[in-house]
Design an enzyme around this catalytic site. Structure first.
Site, PDB file in Angstrom:
ATOM      1  N   GLY A  89       0.853  -1.181   0.000  1.00  0.00           N
ATOM      2  CA  GLY A  89       0.000   0.000   0.000  1.00  0.00           C
ATOM      3  C   GLY A  89       0.888   1.230   0.000  1.00  0.00           C
ATOM      4  O   GLY A  89       1.854   1.301  -0.771  1.00  0.00           O
ATOM      5  N   SER A 121       5.704  -5.344  -1.263  1.00  0.00           N
ATOM      6  CA  SER A 121       5.650  -3.943  -1.662  1.00  0.00           C
ATOM      7  C   SER A 121       6.027  -3.047  -0.488  1.00  0.00           C
ATOM      8  O   SER A 121       7.171  -3.068  -0.048  1.00  0.00           O
ATOM      9  CB  SER A 121       4.269  -3.614  -2.225  1.00  0.00           C
ATOM     10  OG  SER A 121       4.245  -2.353  -2.834  1.00  0.00           O
ATOM     11  N   ALA A 122       5.104  -2.266   0.068  1.00  0.00           N
ATOM     12  CA  ALA A 122       5.433  -1.410   1.209  1.00  0.00           C
ATOM     13  C   ALA A 122       5.956  -2.221   2.388  1.00  0.00           C
ATOM     14  O   ALA A 122       6.817  -1.762   3.141  1.00  0.00           O
ATOM     15  CB  ALA A 122       4.202  -0.608   1.636  1.00  0.00           C
ATOM     16  N   HIS A 158       8.341  -3.360  -7.470  1.00  0.00           N
ATOM     17  CA  HIS A 158       7.640  -3.063  -8.728  1.00  0.00           C
ATOM     18  C   HIS A 158       8.588  -2.447  -9.763  1.00  0.00           C
ATOM     19  O   HIS A 158       8.177  -1.652 -10.612  1.00  0.00           O
ATOM     20  CB  HIS A 158       6.475  -2.097  -8.502  1.00  0.00           C
ATOM     21  CG  HIS A 158       5.561  -2.462  -7.380  1.00  0.00           C
ATOM     22  ND1 HIS A 158       4.681  -3.512  -7.454  1.00  0.00           N
ATOM     23  CD2 HIS A 158       5.394  -1.924  -6.145  1.00  0.00           C
ATOM     24  CE1 HIS A 158       4.001  -3.589  -6.314  1.00  0.00           C
ATOM     25  NE2 HIS A 158       4.422  -2.647  -5.505  1.00  0.00           N
ATOM     26  N   GLU A 192       8.185  -7.157 -10.735  1.00  0.00           N
ATOM     27  CA  GLU A 192       7.018  -7.939 -10.331  1.00  0.00           C
ATOM     28  C   GLU A 192       7.350  -9.435 -10.397  1.00  0.00           C
ATOM     29  O   GLU A 192       7.991  -9.901 -11.340  1.00  0.00           O
ATOM     30  CB  GLU A 192       5.842  -7.661 -11.260  1.00  0.00           C
ATOM     31  CG  GLU A 192       5.478  -6.190 -11.393  1.00  0.00           C
ATOM     32  CD  GLU A 192       4.575  -5.706 -10.278  1.00  0.00           C
ATOM     33  OE1 GLU A 192       3.355  -5.747 -10.448  1.00  0.00           O
ATOM     34  OE2 GLU A 192       5.118  -5.280  -9.238  1.00  0.00           O
TER      35      GLU A 192
END
Length: 230
Positions: A89, A121-122, A158, A192
């Site tokens: 997020g 991700s985060a 990403h 990814e």
């Protein structure tokens, strides 16, 4: 011994949520079947919705998920966790929440003691020394950019070197070279479907091809899948 699973992303096109990393998560957890989930990177959707997404995905491998936002004492929840998962997020919002709830030291201590930590991700950004290599908009101001420091390198999730024709903005590579021009800590560029599995001092790159590592002074190196040194 530290046990970390740090993923670039949660979902690949055409796959269900947490589809591509599910087998890696299952192997990483081993006999552990309970997850304390930290949903604080969510900004535009609720923590309840986030918890349900993760719980539904991991139920398929027999893992029970409880979100920390339901607990009366988040620090105690960290101290008692069998494993800790941190979702993706907004990295700035995630760090702000961890700092404001005084959870940073509790997480670091727990992971140092051997509790499995997984983040995508985060959540992968949060394992780094700082959040300086996130892609996210600074929608809220944390107390500092210092993150958990569970690893001694940075991650850019990403990652892509693709550019949009006719678009004048800098590429991701150019932005990260700016970082490397004034920062000593190297940054691993995770496309990814890539990640790192870390057990103690052994780092294994999960992926199908080489990735880019950018170091101080515009030095660009590559890593092949398997055990690596950064």
């Amino acid at each position: 011994m530290k046990k970390l699973l740090l993923l670039s992303n949660s979902t690949l096109p055409g796959q269900p949520y947490l589809g591509w990393p599910k087998s890696h998560i299952n192997e990483f957890l081993g006999e552990v079947r309970e997850v304390l989930f930290i949903p604080y990177a969510a900004v535009s959707f609720s923590y309840d919705d986030y918890e349900k997404m993760v719980a539904d995905a991991l139920a398929e491998i027999g893992v029970k998920v409880t979100s920390i936002h339901h607990t009366e004492n988040p620090i105690k929840a960290i101290e008692n966790a069998a494993s800790i998962f941190v979702g993706g997020g907004n990295t700035f919002h995630l760090l702000y929440q961890l700092q404001s709830k005084n959870l940073v030291d509790a997480i670091v201590k727990k992971v140092d003691e051997g509790t499995p930590y997984a983040g995508w991700s985060a959540g992968a950004n949060m394992a780094c020394p700082t959040i300086k290599t996130t892609n996210d908009m600074p929608v809220i101001e944390p107390l500092s950019f210092n993150a958990l420091g569970l690893i001694d390198f940075q991650i850019n999730p990403h990652y892509t070197e693709k550019t949009i024709e006719g678009h004048g903005g800098e590429s991701r590579l150019q932005r990260l070279k700016e970082y490397a021009s004034i920062n000593e800590i190297p940054v691993a560029c995770l496309p990814e479907g890539f990640g790192f599995s870390i057990y103690g001092s052994e780092i294994t790159l999960i992926g199908s091809e080489e990735i880019t590592v950018i170091k101080k002074g515009d030095h660009v190196a590559t890593l092949s899948p398997g055990v690596v040194s950064i």
